[in-house]
Design a protein around this motif. Structure first.
Motif, short mmCIF file in Angstrom:
data_model
loop_
_atom_site.label_atom_id
_atom_site.label_comp_id
_atom_site.label_asym_id
_atom_site.label_seq_id
_atom_site.Cartn_x
_atom_site.Cartn_y
_atom_site.Cartn_z
N VAL A 211 0.87 -1.18 0.00
CA VAL A 211 0.00 0.00 0.00
C VAL A 211 0.90 1.22 0.00
O VAL A 211 1.71 1.41 0.91
CB VAL A 211 -0.93 0.02 1.23
N SER A 212 0.77 2.04 -1.04
CA SER A 212 1.66 3.21 -1.19
C SER A 212 0.88 4.49 -0.92
O SER A 212 -0.25 4.67 -1.39
CB SER A 212 2.23 3.26 -2.61
N TYR A 213 1.53 5.34 -0.16
CA TYR A 213 0.97 6.66 0.16
C TYR A 213 1.84 7.72 -0.49
O TYR A 213 3.03 7.83 -0.20
CB TYR A 213 0.93 6.88 1.67
N TYR A 214 1.24 8.49 -1.42
CA TYR A 214 1.95 9.54 -2.14
C TYR A 214 1.45 10.91 -1.65
O TYR A 214 0.36 11.35 -2.03
CB TYR A 214 1.70 9.43 -3.65
N PRO A 215 2.21 11.58 -0.78
CA PRO A 215 1.75 12.88 -0.29
C PRO A 215 1.71 13.89 -1.44
O PRO A 215 2.42 13.73 -2.46
CB PRO A 215 2.83 13.27 0.72
N PRO A 216 0.91 14.94 -1.33
CA PRO A 216 0.97 16.00 -2.34
C PRO A 216 2.33 16.69 -2.30
O PRO A 216 3.03 16.67 -1.28
CB PRO A 216 -0.15 16.95 -1.91
N CYS A 217 2.72 17.26 -3.43
CA CYS A 217 3.98 18.00 -3.52
C CYS A 217 3.73 19.22 -4.39
O CYS A 217 3.38 19.08 -5.57
CB CYS A 217 5.08 17.13 -4.11
N ARG A 218 3.89 20.42 -3.83
CA ARG A 218 3.57 21.63 -4.60
C ARG A 218 4.52 21.83 -5.78
O ARG A 218 4.21 22.58 -6.69
CB ARG A 218 3.57 22.86 -3.69
N GLN A 219 5.67 21.12 -5.79
CA GLN A 219 6.55 21.11 -6.96
C GLN A 219 6.51 19.71 -7.58
O GLN A 219 7.54 19.05 -7.78
CB GLN A 219 7.97 21.49 -6.54
N SER A 299 -2.79 3.92 -3.09
CA SER A 299 -3.16 2.75 -3.88
C SER A 299 -2.66 1.49 -3.19
O SER A 299 -1.68 1.51 -2.43
CB SER A 299 -2.61 2.84 -5.30
N ALA A 300 -3.35 0.38 -3.46
CA ALA A 300 -3.00 -0.92 -2.86
C ALA A 300 -2.75 -1.92 -3.97
O ALA A 300 -3.67 -2.25 -4.73
CB ALA A 300 -4.10 -1.39 -1.94
#
Length: 673
Positions: A211-219, A299-300
């Motif tokens: 299970v992957s966690y992709y934080p937001p990134c302003r760049q 997503s998993a």
């Protein structure tokens, strides 16, 4: 302070990205240098989002459309990615999975770090494949779990928060394994190979989840959530936990195609192993994940691998294929019309001599065994003695405090009742086939046109190992039936595993593994029997007198109508009064032999009620098909020699069915020395 948000990646320690993003996104600083991937993220051409091929599992399973959809599946596999719709995973399972995963990543970092990876392990919470101090990093965290076989699970890495996560993952794991089992069968057909050959490679259905966690990134244009790669496994099922896109696949021209996921669909991709197995017909395609400037993405991915050990030739549950029956009238339909008439019971069902000529003893409670006391070190020794006495003196007992959740038993009962309420034509969609033997909806052990018949219908399913399941026979109505039975199967297998351990102790086995080895893989089948009411109940039998050929049977009373009777030593029939919430457990022929006759396989039957239907679900736990059925050496040695001959399981089952054909009730005398 710099080390506070660092956890082990199973390789080198790296910053926790979720924690980093929470502070960095609010600052005016540049992306930390180790995450800058401008050359990859910003300079390669990306094609506008496009739907990848769609495969409909419902059409694959429907004989009317299967051939056409099979070609569609083959074409999609040659591209390497497709979206799977009508996959049969209950909406509530997906909903629970998404909810619990989202809640896990909302937990404080220190809480998540309880499940952090350990050195030299990818399993747990952290990151993967960080091999050097100068390596560029992905803008993501993950939790990686081993799911199947279930004995590979290390529960220290399975989050206990939120409380429902473990159950949600377990249910989703089962559903994903079911899907892959179906897909393998159809892929084998597309490749022109025997399905058994392919499914044998996936024996035990090894399965891991990331299970992957992709934080937001302003760049976001400077970072990558997951580096370009192919999957080393055979098949991957990807579930989008939220509705943020990010997956991209590499086209033949080198451009990246943005995947636009369909609502409710699973993304399926071919892995490297399957490309090799298919000799290059199917393609393992490079893909990556990008991040969003304002929104988190989760997503998993469920990775399905071939069996890592030696390949075994297992004709699992071959006995169910042997017990082919002749077609006979549907008893539920017959009862609905006949009970309202003044006619006599149809002649083939009349069993007056058997029903009335033998004395029945008023209801009596069987011995009661408490699994909670068996598991409690303070009371275990005393309760093992109680268990041994029940197995030796009675062959039957009631099991209480078994640990199967009340809500699961409620679900099993509800779904089984709803299935038998369906119109006959709807139930006949799962009817037994000539080549399927017992499996499916119908009746059992009807071998001649003149044979007396039982006043019952049944549905018989192969449950374990899971690759033996034929989903053609698993009712899709009610919608929750498949998930409920799957969860109940796992719980029943757990209960039996516990009982075998304590039975080994009662038999004095210094090495309990000798008993576990016989039951390795925990083969399991289920027979759900429906006994309609009969206004002339004294003339019919619901289930003919018999012993069970298996090792151990767990019986669940689906409703509160009695009917089970067991034969006492003096030849009378004892009416069993089930305790509320208990399982009825009985010893089968094979366990009598394994115990060298210490445990007893007792003859039993079922009578019907004049006014009420009765429904019961029996879970039969078998030995491994390639085992030898004979007294356990350690037990036989303690008894001054074996009391039964040894025989292959295949030959044992052949004689069992020939006994049925001859109308005899037990075949154990043939093996006695």
């Amino acid at each position: 302070r710099k080390e506070k948000n660092r956890i082990s990646s199973g390789h080198l320690t790296v910053p926790n990205v979720q924690a980093l993003a929470q502070t960095w996104n609010e600052s005016g600083e540049q992306v930390p240098e180790r995450y800058v991937r401008t050359e990859q993220a910003g300079e390669e051409e990306v094609v506008a989002s496009c739907a990848i091929p769609i495969v409909d599992l419902g059409r694959l399973l429907d004989p009317q459309w299967s051939e056409e959809e099979l070609r569609n599946l083959g074409s999609a596999c040659q591209l390497g990615f497709f979206q799977l719709i009508n996959h049969g995973v209950p909406d509530e399972v997906i909903h629970d999975m998404r909810r619990d995963i989202t809640e896990f990543f909302k937990l404080p970092l220190e809480t998540k770090k309880v499940h952090a990876q350990l050195p030299d392990s990818v399993e747990g919470y952290g990151q993967a494949f960080v091999l050097s101090e100068t390596q560029k990093l992905d803008w993501a965290d993950m939790i990686y779990l081993m799911l199947r076989p279930t004995e590979s699970r290390n529960m220290r890495f399975w989050p206990a928060q939120p409380p429902s996560l473990r159950d949600s993952v377990d249910r989703y794991s089962t559903a994903a394994a079911n899907i892959v089992s179906c897909l393998l069968r159809f892929m084998a057909a597309d490749m022109g190979v025997e399905p058994e050959r392919l499914q044998e490679m996936f024996a035990g259905q090894p399965q891991n989840m990331r299970v992957s966690y992709y934080p937001p990134c302003r760049q976001a244009g400077k970072v990558i959530g997951l580096s370009p790669h192919t999957d080393a496994c055979a098949l991957t099922l990807l579930l989008h936990v939220n509705d943020v896109q990010g997956l991209q696949i590499r086209r033949d021209d080198g451009k990246w195609l943005v995947v636009d996921p369909l609502d409710g669909a699973l993304i399926v991709s071919i892995g490297d192993t399957f490309e090799i197995l298919s000799n290059g017909r199917y393609r393992s395609v490079e893909h990556r994940a990008m991040v969003h400037p304002d929104k988190e993405r989760i997503s998993a991915a469920m990775f399905h691998m071939p069996f890592a050990g030696r390949r075994r030739s297992t004709t699992s549950m071959a006995h169910a294929k042997t017990g082919r029956s002749l077609p006979v009238p549907n008893v539920q339909a017959l009862a609905q019309t006949w009970n309202g008439s003044t006619e006599e019971v149809p002649e083939r069902f009349v069993r007056t001599e058997e029903v009335c000529a033998e004395e029945v003893v008023a209801g009596c409670a069987l011995p009661v065994v408490d699994l909670g006391r068996l598991l409690d070190p303070r009371t275990s020794e005393e309760e093992i003695a109680n268990l041994g006495s029940a197995c030796q003196q009675w062959g039957f007992f009631q099991l209480i405090n078994h640990g199967v959740p009340d809500e699961l038993i409620l679900d099993v009962r509800r779904d089984i009742v709803e299935f038998f309420k369906l119109p006959l034509e709807a139930k006949k969609a799962y009817a037994q086939l000539p080549e399927s033997g017992l499996e499916g909806y119908g009746q059992a052990f009807v071998f001649s046109e003149t044979q007396k018949l039982d006043w019952s219908d049944m549905i018989y399913l192969m449950l374990r190992p899971k690759e033996s399941r034929d989903m053609r026979f698993w009712p899709a109505q009610p919608p929750s039936f498949r998930s409920t039975v799957d969860r109940y199967s796992a719980e029943a297998a757990r209960v039996v595993s516990c009982l075998l351990r304590f039975m080994a102790a009662d038999m004095g086995l210094e090495q309990p593994e000798s008993l576990f080895q016989v039951f390795r893989g925990q083969p399991q089948t289920m027979k759900v029997t429906y006994y309609p009411p009969c206004t002339q109940a004294g003339k019919v039998l619901g289930l003919s007198p018999h012993t069970d050929a298996c090792g151990l049977t767990l019986l669940l009373h689906v409703n509160d109508v009695q009917g089970l009777q067991m034969r006492t030593d003096d030849g009378k029939w004892l009416a069993v009064e089930p305790l509320d919430g208990a399982f009825i457990v009985n010893i089968g022929d094979i366990l009598e032999i394994l115990s060298n006759g210490r445990y007893r396989s007792v003859e039993h039957r079922v009578v019907v009620n004049p006014n009420k239907e009765r429904i019961a679900a029996a879970m039969f736990h078998q030995v491994c098909p390639d085992t030898t059925v004979g007294p356990l050496p350690e037990v036989a040695k303690g008894d001054a020699g074996p009391r039964f001959k040894s025989v292959s399981h295949a030959d044992f089952m052949k004689r069992f069915f020939s006994t049925k054909l001859d109308g005899r009730r037990s075949h154990l005398d043939h093996y006695r020395i």
